[in-house]
Scaffold this motif. Structure first.
Motif, mmCIF file in Angstrom:
data_model
loop_
_atom_site.group_PDB
_atom_site.id
_atom_site.type_symbol
_atom_site.label_atom_id
_atom_site.label_comp_id
_atom_site.label_asym_id
_atom_site.label_seq_id
_atom_site.Cartn_x
_atom_site.Cartn_y
_atom_site.Cartn_z
ATOM 1 N N TYR A 185 3.287 -68.009 36.672
ATOM 2 C CA TYR A 185 3.689 -66.743 37.009
ATOM 3 C C TYR A 185 2.783 -65.655 36.631
ATOM 4 N N GLY A 186 2.769 -65.278 35.309
ATOM 5 C CA GLY A 186 1.709 -64.286 35.469
ATOM 6 C C GLY A 186 0.190 -64.745 36.715
ATOM 7 N N LEU A 187 0.234 -65.365 36.182
ATOM 8 C CA LEU A 187 -1.496 -66.218 37.391
ATOM 9 C C LEU A 187 -1.210 -65.748 38.701
ATOM 10 N N VAL A 188 -0.288 -65.882 39.118
ATOM 11 C CA VAL A 188 -0.036 -65.876 40.712
ATOM 12 C C VAL A 188 0.014 -64.776 41.055
ATOM 13 N N THR A 189 0.994 -64.076 40.387
ATOM 14 C CA THR A 189 1.254 -62.284 40.579
ATOM 15 C C THR A 189 0.023 -61.326 40.204
ATOM 16 N N ASN A 190 -1.128 -61.861 39.102
ATOM 17 C CA ASN A 190 -1.936 -60.695 39.104
ATOM 18 C C ASN A 190 -2.917 -60.780 40.691
ATOM 19 N N GLU A 191 -2.730 -59.433 40.724
ATOM 20 C CA GLU A 191 -3.980 -59.049 41.874
ATOM 21 C C GLU A 191 -4.963 -58.728 41.592
ATOM 22 N N ASN A 192 -5.800 -58.733 40.058
ATOM 23 C CA ASN A 192 -7.463 -59.107 39.945
ATOM 24 C C ASN A 192 -7.905 -60.390 40.239
ATOM 25 N N PHE A 193 -6.591 -61.341 40.666
ATOM 26 C CA PHE A 193 -7.372 -62.604 40.057
ATOM 27 C C PHE A 193 -8.056 -63.005 41.477
ATOM 28 N N ALA A 194 -7.428 -61.838 43.063
ATOM 29 C CA ALA A 194 -7.969 -62.222 43.743
ATOM 30 C C ALA A 194 -7.751 -63.582 44.888
ATOM 31 N N TRP A 195 -6.574 -63.996 44.559
ATOM 32 C CA TRP A 195 -6.403 -65.365 45.484
ATOM 33 C C TRP A 195 -6.168 -65.325 46.900
ATOM 34 N N PRO A 196 -6.347 -64.651 47.445
ATOM 35 C CA PRO A 196 -7.013 -64.772 48.840
ATOM 36 C C PRO A 196 -8.062 -64.721 49.386
ATOM 37 N N TYR A 249 -12.725 -68.775 50.080
ATOM 38 C CA TYR A 249 -13.805 -69.462 49.897
ATOM 39 C C TYR A 249 -13.636 -70.772 49.418
ATOM 40 N N LEU A 250 -12.655 -71.046 49.617
ATOM 41 C CA LEU A 250 -12.644 -72.143 49.076
ATOM 42 C C LEU A 250 -13.582 -73.571 49.603
ATOM 43 N N ALA A 265 -20.519 -64.963 44.930
ATOM 44 C CA ALA A 265 -19.628 -63.597 44.062
ATOM 45 C C ALA A 265 -20.867 -62.422 44.381
ATOM 46 N N ASN A 266 -22.171 -63.089 43.882
ATOM 47 C CA ASN A 266 -22.909 -61.645 43.928
ATOM 48 C C ASN A 266 -22.801 -60.633 45.529
ATOM 49 N N GLU A 282 -17.781 -59.801 43.675
ATOM 50 C CA GLU A 282 -15.889 -60.349 43.305
ATOM 51 C C GLU A 282 -16.644 -61.334 42.430
ATOM 52 N N PRO A 283 -16.612 -61.875 41.461
ATOM 53 C CA PRO A 283 -17.019 -63.033 40.425
ATOM 54 C C PRO A 283 -16.158 -63.540 40.291
ATOM 55 N N ILE A 284 -14.745 -63.087 39.867
ATOM 56 C CA ILE A 284 -13.546 -64.052 39.293
ATOM 57 C C ILE A 284 -12.874 -64.896 40.260
ATOM 58 N N PRO A 285 -12.780 -64.054 41.326
ATOM 59 C CA PRO A 285 -12.200 -65.597 42.603
ATOM 60 C C PRO A 285 -13.659 -66.970 43.245
ATOM 61 N N LEU A 286 -14.636 -66.251 42.469
ATOM 62 C CA LEU A 286 -15.696 -67.463 43.228
ATOM 63 C C LEU A 286 -15.517 -68.439 41.834
ATOM 64 N N LEU A 287 -15.557 -67.450 40.746
ATOM 65 C CA LEU A 287 -15.388 -68.922 39.108
ATOM 66 C C LEU A 287 -14.040 -69.338 39.960
ATOM 67 N N ILE A 288 -13.259 -68.706 39.861
ATOM 68 C CA ILE A 288 -11.462 -69.848 40.443
ATOM 69 C C ILE A 288 -12.370 -71.173 40.939
#
Length: 311
Positions: free
Chosen positions: A35-46, A51-52, A234-235, A239-245
């Motif tokens: 729940y914390g991973l899904v609702t945390n906006e800092n992960f920038a899931w959109p 880019y998946l 990412a560079n 936005e490095p975090i979503p591309l790492l994901i």
């Protein structure tokens, strides 16, 4: 028939609340983390979903698979040769195999890849008699990456193969020699097929490790694999975090496929070993004694047999 057995004990299982409580606690923790991973906006899931399946990411996935498969194939061939050399009666072959394993296991893979990237500086030309070629034309960045990964992996696989070969009973080799079989035929028909049961599980782990080691080929430099492609995007978008994901999701997906393949190989080469029932000291039958159930079954079988004869 089982319900009619005389003096049968109807035992009830002992209640053990500990595992149930532990399972509930672990499940709650897992739900809380998800729940914390899904609702945390800092992960920038959109951005992650955007880019998946990006064409550059898919190209990086393809090159990562190429590096993994080709390097692993070369490493397996070299590992078998090195393991056989380690068991050879020739002193030179044994020492060459030992030095190879010692050197490539003792130096970091990043350092080895860097040297392979500088191979054209160290050896500008490759000469063979009157013919000569520029090294940079023969050993490109992709070939240097594959060579570096394969040689490093072969050193680790060689010890795994050697352990598998030594696990086979020496008596089988001696019996085959008594039948007149050659050493190479004994290795192909007797030793290697049996040792695969021991070799496959750690080899699968090494293949998964090699998949992740491909992220270090930037040292060559080879700039077409998954990790570099995701870092490049990412560079560009800051936005490095979503591309790492994104990279992590693809690595997890490929690793899952490799694990499934490994499990099938383990079942295939483990045939005949895992199917034997294990008899412990507690459930082993005592000589001269039978359980009440067996006595009851035997009595019924005898009555049916003699009844059929009398009929």
């Amino acid at each position: 028939m089982a319900n009619n057995i005389p003096n049968r004990i109807k035992a009830l299982p002992v209640r053990k609340p500990g595992p149930i409580i532990a399972g509930v606690v672990v499940a709650l923790l897992a739900v809380w983390i998800i729940y914390g991973l899904v609702t945390n906006e800092n992960f920038a899931w959109p951005t992650v979903w955007k880019y998946l399946f990006n064409e550059h990411i898919l190209s990086g996935v393809m090159w990562t698979l190429v590096l993994t498969v080709v390097s692993m194939a070369i490493a397996i061939v070299l590992a078998v040769a090195l393991a056989i050399m380690r068991k050879s009666t020739n002193v030179v072959l044994r020492w060459v195999s030992w030095f190879f394993i010692w050197f490539f296991r003792g130096t970091p893979v990043y350092t080895q890849l860097t040297f392979w990237g500088l191979i054209s500086v160290l050896i500008p030309k490759i000469s063979l008699g009157v013919w000569s070629w520029d090294t940079q034309d023969i050993i490109t960045a992709g070939k240097a990456a594959i060579l570096g990964l394969a040689l490093n992996e072969a050193a680790y696989l060689a010890e795994i193969v050697r352990a598998g070969l030594e696990a086979v009973d020496r008596g089988q080799t001696e019996a085959a020699q008594a039948l007149g079989m050659s050493h190479s035929l004994i290795m192909r028909r007797i030793i290697l097929p049996q040792s695969m049961r021991i070799i496959v599980p750690p080899t699968g782990n090494e293949a998964i490790g090699l998949l992740k080691t491909t992220s270090l080929v930037l040292a060559v430099p080879f700039t077409m694999e998954l990790q570099y492609m995701s870092n490049n995007i990412a560079n560009r978008i800051y936005e490095p975090i979503p591309l790492l994901i994104v990279a992590a999701i693809w690595y997890l997906l490929i690793t899952s496929i490799l694990m499934v393949g490994q499990s099938y190989l383990e079942k295939y080469f483990g045939r005949g070993f895992d199917e034997q029932p294990v008899v412990s000291a507690k459930n082993a039958p005592k000589p001269g004694k039978r359980s009440g159930e067996n006595q009851y079954d035997i009595k019924k079988q005898n009555e049916a047999f003699w009844g059929g004869l009398n009929a």
